[in-house]
Write a protein that holds these residues in place. Structure first.
Motif, PDB file in Angstrom:
ATOM      1  N   ALA A 322     -92.961 -43.189-108.895  1.00  0.00           N
ATOM      2  CA  ALA A 322     -91.619 -42.811-109.338  1.00  0.00           C
ATOM      3  C   ALA A 322     -91.705 -41.854-110.528  1.00  0.00           C
ATOM      4  CB  ALA A 322     -90.817 -44.061-109.698  1.00  0.00           C
ATOM      5  N   ALA A 323     -92.593 -42.170-111.460  1.00  0.00           N
ATOM      6  CA  ALA A 323     -92.790 -41.277-112.614  1.00  0.00           C
ATOM      7  C   ALA A 323     -93.355 -39.935-112.163  1.00  0.00           C
ATOM      8  CB  ALA A 323     -93.726 -41.939-113.628  1.00  0.00           C
ATOM      9  N   LEU A 324     -94.288 -39.978-111.191  1.00  0.00           N
ATOM     10  CA  LEU A 324     -94.870 -38.731-110.688  1.00  0.00           C
ATOM     11  C   LEU A 324     -93.803 -37.867-110.014  1.00  0.00           C
ATOM     12  CD1 LEU A 324     -97.335 -36.969-110.085  1.00  0.00           C
ATOM     13  CD2 LEU A 324     -97.697 -38.313-107.990  1.00  0.00           C
ATOM     14  N   SER A 325     -92.841 -38.504-109.344  1.00  0.00           N
ATOM     15  CA  SER A 325     -91.776 -37.726-108.711  1.00  0.00           C
ATOM     16  C   SER A 325     -90.967 -36.957-109.749  1.00  0.00           C
ATOM     17  CB  SER A 325     -90.864 -38.635-107.885  1.00  0.00           C
ATOM     18  OG  SER A 325     -90.080 -39.479-108.712  1.00  0.00           O
ATOM     19  N   LEU A 326     -90.787 -37.539-110.931  1.00  0.00           N
ATOM     20  CA  LEU A 326     -90.065 -36.840-112.000  1.00  0.00           C
ATOM     21  C   LEU A 326     -90.904 -35.696-112.568  1.00  0.00           C
ATOM     22  CD1 LEU A 326     -88.484 -39.874-113.903  1.00  0.00           C
ATOM     23  CD2 LEU A 326     -87.394 -38.358-112.243  1.00  0.00           C
ATOM     24  N   ILE A 327     -92.211 -35.920-112.663  1.00  0.00           N
ATOM     25  CA  ILE A 327     -93.089 -34.859-113.174  1.00  0.00           C
ATOM     26  C   ILE A 327     -93.113 -33.681-112.197  1.00  0.00           C
ATOM     27  CG2 ILE A 327     -95.480 -34.277-113.737  1.00  0.00           C
ATOM     28  CD1 ILE A 327     -95.811 -37.199-114.678  1.00  0.00           C
ATOM     29  N   MET A 328     -93.290 -33.987-110.912  1.00  0.00           N
ATOM     30  CA  MET A 328     -93.292 -32.924-109.908  1.00  0.00           C
ATOM     31  C   MET A 328     -91.933 -32.242-109.845  1.00  0.00           C
ATOM     32  SD  MET A 328     -95.567 -34.795-106.943  1.00  0.00           S
ATOM     33  CE  MET A 328     -95.710 -33.340-105.913  1.00  0.00           C
ATOM     34  N   ALA A 329     -90.869 -33.032-110.056  1.00  0.00           N
ATOM     35  CA  ALA A 329     -89.525 -32.461-110.057  1.00  0.00           C
ATOM     36  C   ALA A 329     -89.366 -31.444-111.175  1.00  0.00           C
ATOM     37  CB  ALA A 329     -88.493 -33.569-110.194  1.00  0.00           C
ATOM     38  N   TYR A 330     -89.932 -31.745-112.337  1.00  0.00           N
ATOM     39  CA  TYR A 330     -89.828 -30.812-113.460  1.00  0.00           C
ATOM     40  C   TYR A 330     -90.453 -29.472-113.114  1.00  0.00           C
ATOM     41  CZ  TYR A 330     -90.912 -28.453-117.823  1.00  0.00           C
ATOM     42  OH  TYR A 330     -91.039 -27.497-118.798  1.00  0.00           O
ATOM     43  N   PHE A 331     -91.657 -29.522-112.523  1.00  0.00           N
ATOM     44  CA  PHE A 331     -92.352 -28.268-112.207  1.00  0.00           C
ATOM     45  C   PHE A 331     -91.659 -27.514-111.070  1.00  0.00           C
ATOM     46  CE2 PHE A 331     -95.782 -30.510-114.449  1.00  0.00           C
ATOM     47  CZ  PHE A 331     -96.170 -29.503-115.328  1.00  0.00           C
ATOM     48  N   SER A 332     -91.165 -28.232-110.068  1.00  0.00           N
ATOM     49  CA  SER A 332     -90.479 -27.523-108.984  1.00  0.00           C
ATOM     50  C   SER A 332     -89.134 -26.978-109.463  1.00  0.00           C
ATOM     51  CB  SER A 332     -90.293 -28.434-107.769  1.00  0.00           C
ATOM     52  OG  SER A 332     -89.474 -29.537-108.070  1.00  0.00           O
ATOM     53  N   TRP A 333     -88.494 -27.683-110.419  1.00  0.00           N
ATOM     54  CA  TRP A 333     -87.250 -27.158-110.992  1.00  0.00           C
ATOM     55  C   TRP A 333     -87.527 -25.886-111.794  1.00  0.00           C
ATOM     56  CZ3 TRP A 333     -86.313 -27.066-116.420  1.00  0.00           C
ATOM     57  CH2 TRP A 333     -85.054 -26.587-116.775  1.00  0.00           C
ATOM     58  N   LYS A 334     -88.580 -25.921-112.616  1.00  0.00           N
ATOM     59  CA  LYS A 334     -88.870 -24.793-113.496  1.00  0.00           C
ATOM     60  C   LYS A 334     -89.400 -23.582-112.746  1.00  0.00           C
ATOM     61  CE  LYS A 334     -91.274 -23.556-117.790  1.00  0.00           C
ATOM     62  NZ  LYS A 334     -92.107 -24.067-118.915  1.00  0.00           N
ATOM     63  N   TYR A 335     -90.274 -23.824-111.764  1.00  0.00           N
ATOM     64  CA  TYR A 335     -90.964 -22.703-111.130  1.00  0.00           C
ATOM     65  C   TYR A 335     -90.449 -22.374-109.718  1.00  0.00           C
ATOM     66  CZ  TYR A 335     -94.191 -23.334-114.990  1.00  0.00           C
ATOM     67  OH  TYR A 335     -94.742 -23.437-116.244  1.00  0.00           O
ATOM     68  N   VAL A 336     -89.565 -23.188-109.188  1.00  0.00           N
ATOM     69  CA  VAL A 336     -89.011 -22.902-107.863  1.00  0.00           C
ATOM     70  C   VAL A 336     -87.486 -22.810-107.918  1.00  0.00           C
ATOM     71  CG1 VAL A 336     -88.804 -23.666-105.465  1.00  0.00           C
ATOM     72  CG2 VAL A 336     -90.953 -23.998-106.700  1.00  0.00           C
ATOM     73  N   GLU A 337     -86.848 -23.887-108.352  1.00  0.00           N
ATOM     74  CA  GLU A 337     -85.390 -23.887-108.390  1.00  0.00           C
ATOM     75  C   GLU A 337     -84.832 -22.788-109.288  1.00  0.00           C
ATOM     76  OE1 GLU A 337     -82.826 -27.401-108.466  1.00  0.00           O
ATOM     77  OE2 GLU A 337     -84.649 -28.604-108.600  1.00  0.00           O
ATOM     78  N   ALA A 338     -85.265 -22.800-110.550  1.00  0.00           N
ATOM     79  CA  ALA A 338     -84.691 -21.867-111.529  1.00  0.00           C
ATOM     80  C   ALA A 338     -84.900 -20.402-111.149  1.00  0.00           C
ATOM     81  CB  ALA A 338     -85.262 -22.155-112.918  1.00  0.00           C
TER      82      ALA A 338
END
Length: 607
Positions: A322-338
């Motif tokens: 669950a914690a890893l999903s938040l970490i991966m979410a941060y990177f995909s948000w910063k480098y993919v979503e944004a």
């Protein structure tokens, strides 16, 4: 549209319960309602955007769909690509074939329909589907396709008619959902028609902020009221998260708790309230900003961990994932979503092309996986033979079963052994059907014919509804017809009854992974007693099912039939093909339960 930090914080309130629910933490037994929080937020934001642009005369469908594509597609495609690679490497062919179907369905905005048609939302099988959670994205995407067109059509009318249409949609959908909760529970959970009410509720909030806020605030405007309503909203969501469970007929009227709770928070919370400052805190806003990616990542991580283990992963590992999903979410948000959301980085044409080509690619991969039976060539011939052999039904030559809608009259029951005026009837579910082959041998030459009327998932009890089925009445009607046929047919002397009672009455599936783990705590049956449809209420409900079964047996005895009860078929406790694939293919040299795979290979070969 003014940015509101507390709305991003509310996204955190939505996503974390969903993650903990899928992790299997019992405290978050109603965590699935987080999706409804998302739906209300989506309805509110999308309606606000569309109506605001209509007021300014700047709205266009192309701009709208471009924004939706920038917001949804890049992170979704990334997770689909990750899931495809992991599935190819780790999933057994049967699971890979199912995953391939879901790739096609997600690309066609219809995964909610696929999962509705398959098994519904509950059950162990769904814990092994990497893209199960995309059903909610499909609902939203279907809404995004239809709702702008609806608003464009309604714009020519008076504004109060637009608001009235939201109320009408919400009421109609809610009533339909309440009806479907009883008659079609799986469809009720997955389909847009039963979820549209929550989205329309959010749309009404958007209308309120644009056209009615000043009027309403002049009537009710006090810090104490804002604070009270804000905390009431939080309490309603919390109640649903911690009290609801899989027994709750959801959505239906129960969806009002998280829906109204979310509405109260959106309407009354601000920076001036304590609740607003908590939701607007850096931690809450941070989680809210990455909530979409977190929602995408968590399910595949849990699923692949479960596939890679013969045992249910422990709470420590699931919490870490669950914690890893938040970490991966941060990177995909910063480098993919944004980056994709910035118009200066990618043009509209590039976004639409990326969406189209990516969808075609995933559809092609999904079709290939489906038609190659889950890329079976990945397995060595020896391993593939063993996996396929484990699926072979020794009684396939005697398989008489038809799906319930096709079974026709009970007189169409399969004749396993011809008789001359004297018959026995094998009656039950798929576990009764496993007796067919040996029963045929036993009855051949005995001077007694044998009929078979077995139907998957339908225990032989009068007045039974399948609680987890997409069309629960079919089992009820089938049993009524078969009982009537047996009781009125003088040639039937014996009735053999068998069923998977552990699942039907106890709601449990025998499982070896932890020495006998129960999945679920409810019966899989609803029953009619004294003309009233009963719902799950624990052990008292099981007693009612037992009484119904006893009455069913006595009705046969009263009709002069000799009844034979067969104990439920023993269960292996593992999915045997998956176990073989995991031991011989995924980890051929690993030690499992104190035995090496090479030792297991010899044991299986001897058998």
């Amino acid at each position: 549209m003014k940015y509101r930090e507390e709305i991003d914080g509310l996204r955190a309130v939505a996503v974390l319960p969903v993650i903990f629910f899928h992790a299997g933490f019992s405290a978050f037994s109603g965590g699935y309602v987080g999706v409804d929080v998302f739906f209300v937020i989506s309805g509110y934001l999308i309606t606000t955007i569309i109506l605001s642009e209509k007021e300014r005369g700047t709205f266009s469908l192309a701009n709208f769909y471009e924004r939706r594509a920038r917001r949804i597609i890049p992170a979704l495609f990334l997770v689909m690509l990750f899931s495809t690679v992991c599935s190819y490497l780790w999933l057994a062919p049967s699971h890979m074939k199912d995953f391939s179907e879901s790739l096609v369905a997600v690309s066609l905005l219809s995964s909610n329909i696929l999962f509705w048609k398959e098994t519904g939302y509950w059950g162990v099988a769904n814990e092994l589907k990497p893209l199960l959670h995309t059903w909610s994205l499909a609902v939203e995407e279907q809404y995004y396709v239809l709702f702008p067109l609806f608003l464009m059509g309604m714009w020519r009318f008076r504004k109060r008619w637009i608001l009235g249409s939201f109320f009408l949609i919400a009421a109609a959908s809610l009533l339909h959902s309440q009806w479907a909760a009883v008659h079609h529970p799986a469809a009720n959970f997955f389909l847009l028609t039963t979820r549209a009410g929550v989205l329309a509720f959010g749309a009404g909030i958007g209308f309120y902020f644009l056209y009615r806020k000043q009027v309403m605030r002049s009537l009710v405007s006090h810090p104490a009221v804002d604070e009270l309503m804000s905390w009431l909203g939080i309490a309603l969501i919390a109640w649903a998260v911690f009290v609801f469970d899989e027994n709750t007929p959801f959505p239906g009227f129960y969806a009002l708790l998280p829906t109204v709770g979310t509405a109260l928070i959106i309407i009354f919370t601000s920076k001036e309230t304590v609740a607003g400052r908590l939701l607007g805190s850096k931690i809450a806003v941070g989680v809210g900003l990455i909530s979409y990616s977190a929602y995408l990542w968590h399910q595949p991580l849990f699923v692949f961990a479960r596939h890679r283990s013969l045992h249910e992963p422990g709470p420590g590992l699931l919490l870490a994932l669950a914690a890893l999903s938040l970490i991966m979410a941060y990177f995909s948000w910063k480098y993919v979503e944004a980056p994709f959301r910035r118009k200066g980085t990618f043009t509209r044409k590039q976004i639409f092309s990326f969406t189209a080509y990516g969808s075609v690619l995933f559809i092609a991969v999904g079709a290939a996986g489906y038609f190659t039976q889950g890329f079976q060539y990945r397995l060595d011939r020896d391993v593939l033979d063993r996996v396929n052999a484990a699926k072979v039904r020794s009684f396939s030559a005697e398989l008489c079963e038809a799906d319930i809608p096709e079974i026709g009259k009970p007189g169409d029951a399969c004749v396993l052994v011809p008789g001359e005026g004297r018959y026995a009837m094998l009656f039950g579910d798929s576990h009764a059907r496993t007796l067919a082959s040996e029963a045929k041998k036993a009855f051949s030459g005995a001077g007694l014919g044998l009929l078979q009327a077995t139907t998957t998932g339908c225990p032989p009890v009068k007045g039974v509804y399948r609680a987890d089925d997409s069309n629960p009445r079919e089992c009820y009607q089938h049993n009524q017809q078969v009982y009537d046929y047996i009781e009125k047919n003088s040639e039937i002397e014996y009735v053999i009854l068998s069923s998977r009672w552990t699942l039907g009455m106890e709601g449990s599936r025998f499982d070896n992974t932890e020495g006998g783990v129960e999945y679920g705590s409810r019966p899989h049956l609803d029953i009619v007693e004294q003309g009233e449809l009963l719902y799950h209420d624990g052990y008292g409900h099981r007693d009612a099912i037992a009484r119904a079964y006893s009455r069913s047996i006595h009705s046969l005895l009263d009709a002069g039939k000799k009844v034979m009860l067969v104990y439920p078929v023993p269960e292996a406790g593992w999915n045997v093909p998956d176990l073989i694939a995991s031991r011989y293919w995924l980890a051929p040299d690993s030690v499992v339960d104190g035995m090496t795979a090479s030792t297991d290979r010899e044991v299986f070969k001897d058998r």
